[in-house]
Design an enzyme around this catalytic site. Structure first.
Site, short mmCIF file in Angstrom:
data_model
loop_
_atom_site.label_atom_id
_atom_site.label_comp_id
_atom_site.label_asym_id
_atom_site.label_seq_id
_atom_site.Cartn_x
_atom_site.Cartn_y
_atom_site.Cartn_z
N GLY A 113 2.89 -4.42 0.85
CA GLY A 113 3.22 -5.59 -0.02
C GLY A 113 2.46 -5.92 -1.17
O GLY A 113 2.96 -7.06 -1.84
N ASP A 114 1.36 -5.04 -1.43
CA ASP A 114 0.46 -5.50 -2.57
C ASP A 114 -0.28 -4.25 -2.88
O ASP A 114 0.21 -3.11 -2.65
CB ASP A 114 -0.71 -6.47 -2.00
CG ASP A 114 -1.17 -7.38 -3.10
OD1 ASP A 114 -1.21 -7.01 -4.33
OD2 ASP A 114 -1.33 -8.69 -2.84
N ASP A 115 -1.24 -4.45 -3.80
CA ASP A 115 -2.06 -3.16 -4.23
C ASP A 115 -1.93 -1.96 -3.24
O ASP A 115 -2.69 -2.21 -2.28
CB ASP A 115 -3.15 -3.51 -4.91
CG ASP A 115 -3.13 -4.77 -5.91
OD1 ASP A 115 -1.98 -4.90 -6.70
OD2 ASP A 115 -4.11 -5.51 -6.02
N THR A 144 4.94 -0.39 -3.84
CA THR A 144 4.33 -1.82 -3.63
C THR A 144 5.44 -2.92 -3.91
O THR A 144 6.05 -2.66 -4.88
CB THR A 144 2.97 -1.93 -4.52
OG1 THR A 144 2.79 -3.35 -4.06
CG2 THR A 144 3.04 -1.69 -5.68
#
Length: 489
Positions: free
Chosen positions: A272-274, A305
């Site tokens: 969900g992120d980097d 992502t």
């Protein structure tokens, strides 16, 4: 004459090494004064060495036990925290006898947080799953990192990671593609509902440690960042899969933080992120702690992502980030390809960054430099502490279905310097201006669509040495060292 001839031979060998993309070490040809300037090349050889190292297979440890010998039950229901703790306590007696291996067989092994020891291999069988407990009481609260001054999400402490260690040497977390599952959904709900009392835990965190190998495993559903080496040296993360839902908050894949000589290669990450975020502390605390992240090599990274970047630097980068080399990167279905995040008050620096052979598909923004990103730990940060951003080269990039080629925004009074773009071909789908640039300075060659006015001055041949490239960096250090040797004779 003899010394002069030998020096010329060394120079020829080093030039051949550059042309062949290999590293040649010739005796003691370089003095200690030049060792730091060539560390980025040492880091790239570090990857190759670890790939074939026999201890990654886990066979080198002379002592081995199975978690079931300590009463563990792999039914996914029985809590096995004490079994893991007792097994590792027992294996500590073999730390000075060649180390030991803790074998986790097929099964679902529910546990709270447990600590590793030096000279340990944690080995997961193919059908083994280590499950993080869904009770926050099984994740003890520990002190904040000194380079952050508080928990990243909330003031005060933070929950300890599921697999944790500090002040260790020679740690291997590996197996036959077993799984470590943080069961993070309950933590994501607490975060979204603002019912957390402390910052969420990582899945794996190692602190102040050296000689770390994490390989051949799948990591899923971390409560927060997944793999977090902080204040560490000589770290290899190789052939791992990291998964979390695209909507899960802050589930970064691999976050080297104030760490050096880090190798990340052959990894697939969907979170969900980097996917990879390089950090080095937060505002005044990171500046005071003063430990940079440097000599970081990323090879053959693939993934997507939900909210972040394929590769990000920051936003916590107050201790400095330098000598980063990322090559053969494939990012798809993502918000940003390459991201740099900073803010007034961060201080620190980002320099000598090289990204090459980047393939982007269905990415909103190919390159994004953001200079007003993220909050501050408290009101005591120095608003005049501006980051130094310079010498960033991105080349050999192909992008399909890209909404925006680049958003490169520096700071007024703090221009980002020597930003170099070369051989970029981006199929941009929006009709608006594909590039948006301000307060940056740099050069470009062969960029489509045409880059912004601030980067239109050509790299070749006038500004070749203004643009960071590892080969230029090594050649400069060779030339400087050669002059020093002549003066010393």
């Amino acid at each position: 004459m003899r010394r002069s001839f030998n020096l010329q031979v060394v120079d020829v060998l080093l030039v051949l090494a550059l042309l062949g993309s290999v590293v040649v070490v010739v005796g003691d040809a370089s003095s200690s004064s030049s060792s730091s300037s060539s560390n980025s090349w040492a880091a790239s050889s570090h990857c190759k060495c670890k790939r074939d190292n026999e201890y990654v297979s886990g066979e080198i440890r002379p002592h081995s036990v199975t978690i079931t010998e300590f009463g563990a039950v792999g039914d996914g229901v029985t809590l096995n925290t004490k079994a893991f703790q007792n097994a590792i306590f027992y294996l500590n007696s073999f730390a000075d006898k060649g180390g030991a291996k803790l074998f986790v067989p097929a099964g679902r092994w529910l546990t709270g947080s447990f600590d590793l020891i030096s000279h340990l291999t944690l080995w997961l069988d193919n059908d083994a799953v280590i499950l993080g407990s869904t009770s926050s009481d099984d994740w003890p609260v520990t002190e904040p990192l000194p380079s952050y001054g508080r928990g990243r999400e909330l003031p005060g402490g933070r929950h300890r990671s599921l697999i944790y260690g500090r002040n260790l040497t020679d740690i291997i977390i590996t197996g036959d593609n077993g799984t470590i599952d943080g069961q993070g959904s309950i933590w994501w709900n607490w975060f979204e509902n603002k019912t957390l009392n402390y910052t969420r835990p990582h899945l794996v965190e190692l602190m102040n440690s050296t000689g770390i190998v994490i390989s051949n495993l799948t990591f899923i559903n971390s409560p927060f960042w997944t793999i977090h080496p902080v204040y560490c040296s000589h770290v290899t993360v190789q052939n791992v899969t990291i998964l979390a839902p695209r909507e899960s908050p802050n589930t970064d894949g691999i976050d080297p933080d104030s760490s050096d000589n880090v190798c990340i290669e052959d990894c697939y990450i969907s979170t969900g992120d980097d996917l990879v975020a390089i950090k080095s502390g937060w505002d005044e605390y990171g500046i005071s702690y003063g430990r940079p992240s440097t000599n970081i090599v990323i090879h053959r990274l693939t993934g997507e992502t939900g909210r972040g970047s394929g590769i990000a630097i920051g936003s916590e980068m107050s201790g400095g980030v330098s000598e980063v080399r990322a090559e053969n990167i494939q990012i798809f279905n993502s918000g940003t390809g390459i991201g740099l995040k900073t803010s007034p008050g961060r201080g620190g620096y980002v320099r000598n960054i090289y990204v090459s052979n980047l393939n982007l598909v269905d990415v909103d923004t190919a390159i994004r430099f953001t200079s007003h990103f993220g909050e501050h730990p408290d009101e005591f940060y120095d608003q005049t502490a501006l980051p130094l951003i310079e010498s960033i080269t991105i080349e050999e990039v192909v992008g399909e279905n890209i909404k925006s080629a680049g958003l490169l925004v520096g700071l007024q009074g703090d221009t980002f310097l020597n930003i170099c773009l070369s051989n970029l071909t981006l199929n941009v789908t929006t009709s608006d201006s594909p590039w948006n640039c301000s307060y940056i300075q740099g050069f470009s060659d062969s960029v489509s669509p045409k880059t912004c006015e601030l980067l239109k001055e050509r790299i070749y041949p006038e500004h070749t040495l203004d643009c960071y490239h590892p080969s230029n960096h090594l050649w400069n250090s060779i030339s400087q060292n050669r002059g020093a040797q002549f003066l010393s004779w």
